[in-house]
Write an enzyme that holds these catalytic residues in place. Sequence first.
Site, PDB file in Angstrom:
ATOM      1  N   GLU A  73       0.817  -1.213   0.000  1.00 50.64           N
ATOM      2  CA  GLU A  73       0.000   0.000   0.000  1.00 50.64           C
ATOM      3  C   GLU A  73       0.858   1.274   0.000  1.00 50.64           C
ATOM      4  O   GLU A  73       0.391   2.333   0.429  1.00 50.64           O
ATOM      5  CB  GLU A  73      -0.935   0.023   1.218  1.00 50.64           C
ATOM      6  CG  GLU A  73      -1.742  -1.246   1.454  1.00 50.64           C
ATOM      7  CD  GLU A  73      -2.941  -1.406   0.538  1.00 50.64           C
ATOM      8  OE1 GLU A  73      -2.880  -0.952  -0.619  1.00 50.64           O
ATOM      9  OE2 GLU A  73      -3.945  -1.992   0.984  1.00 50.64           O
ATOM     10  N   TYR A 119     -12.938  14.794  20.990  1.00 53.75           N
ATOM     11  CA  TYR A 119     -11.640  14.245  20.582  1.00 53.75           C
ATOM     12  C   TYR A 119     -11.656  13.690  19.171  1.00 53.75           C
ATOM     13  O   TYR A 119     -10.631  13.692  18.495  1.00 53.75           O
ATOM     14  CB  TYR A 119     -11.124  13.214  21.611  1.00 53.75           C
ATOM     15  CG  TYR A 119     -10.208  13.898  22.588  1.00 53.75           C
ATOM     16  CD1 TYR A 119     -10.719  14.820  23.499  1.00 53.75           C
ATOM     17  CD2 TYR A 119      -8.838  13.708  22.552  1.00 53.75           C
ATOM     18  CE1 TYR A 119      -9.897  15.500  24.358  1.00 53.75           C
ATOM     19  CE2 TYR A 119      -8.000  14.392  23.408  1.00 53.75           C
ATOM     20  CZ  TYR A 119      -8.527  15.284  24.310  1.00 53.75           C
ATOM     21  OH  TYR A 119      -7.695  15.973  25.150  1.00 53.75           O
TER      22      TYR A 119
HETATM   23  P1  13P Z   1       0.668  -5.117   3.620  1.00 53.12           P
HETATM   24  O1  13P Z   1       0.966  -6.349   4.452  1.00 53.12           O
HETATM   25  O2  13P Z   1       1.253  -5.202   2.245  1.00 53.12           O
HETATM   26  O3  13P Z   1       1.096  -3.873   4.368  1.00 53.12           O
HETATM   27  O4  13P Z   1      -0.905  -5.041   3.452  1.00 53.12           O
HETATM   28  C1  13P Z   1      -1.709  -5.107   4.600  1.00 53.12           C
HETATM   29  C2  13P Z   1      -2.952  -4.328   4.440  1.00 53.12           C
HETATM   30  O5  13P Z   1      -3.455  -3.821   5.417  1.00 53.12           O
HETATM   31  C3  13P Z   1      -3.571  -4.215   3.100  1.00 53.12           C
HETATM   32  O6  13P Z   1      -4.551  -3.241   3.107  1.00 53.12           O
END
Ligand code: 13P
Length: 211
Positions: A73, A119
């Site tokens: 990501e 908050y």
């Molecule tokens: P990654 O393990 O590549 O960080 O992906 C995890 C995730 O949350 C995908 O949205």
Amino acid sequence: MDEAATRDLLVSLAASLFARGFSVGSAGNISVRLDDGYLMTPTNSSLGRLDAARLSKLGPDFRHLSGDAPSKEVFMHRAMYQARPECGAVVHLHSTMATAVSCLQDVDPGNPIPPLTPYFVMRVGRRMPIVPYYRPGDAAMEPAIHAAALNARAVLLANHGPVVGGKTLTDAVYAAEELEEAAKLFLLLRGANPRLLSGAAVDDLLATFAG
Ligand code: 13P
């Protein structure tokens, strides 16, 4: 804060999120801006068991320089940094309540969670839009996140989870935690008729606690 201390802080904040159930399995990813690039959690790593020495190091152009291979990501994080120059860290979670809200069809996609508590407003801001569903790792979500983040510190990926920016790593984690609590309150109060913070109260919070 130097890079070694930043690595240690990322590992301890991630472990704290994991220990309290804000992420499970290998879900979620975290990044933080450095003077010479970014640190990011490696792909398929558990937030509960990160190794400070193996975090992915990216250059200012988000290219992988060292450490384990970064989260798939990367572009999700890049969208936040590029839309929000003040952003120094990004947290992406699949936290349960926020993700539940991301699956609801009868909410305002521009701002699904109303201002219930101070908050939430102070940490997350005036609005948190929903970005349409994309497959995890699909680079096509970058422009959609970028556009939504121009007016919001956090966005909610439909049927997936929140992406939260903050000035610092601690700020981004606090905001992700407040978002999850606000989502929980919102779901608890569905069907009730809760009193919301007034527009004037929201303005006052944002003026007093400039985010
Ligand atoms: P990654 O393990 O590549 O960080 O992906 C995890 C995730 O949350 C995908 O949205």
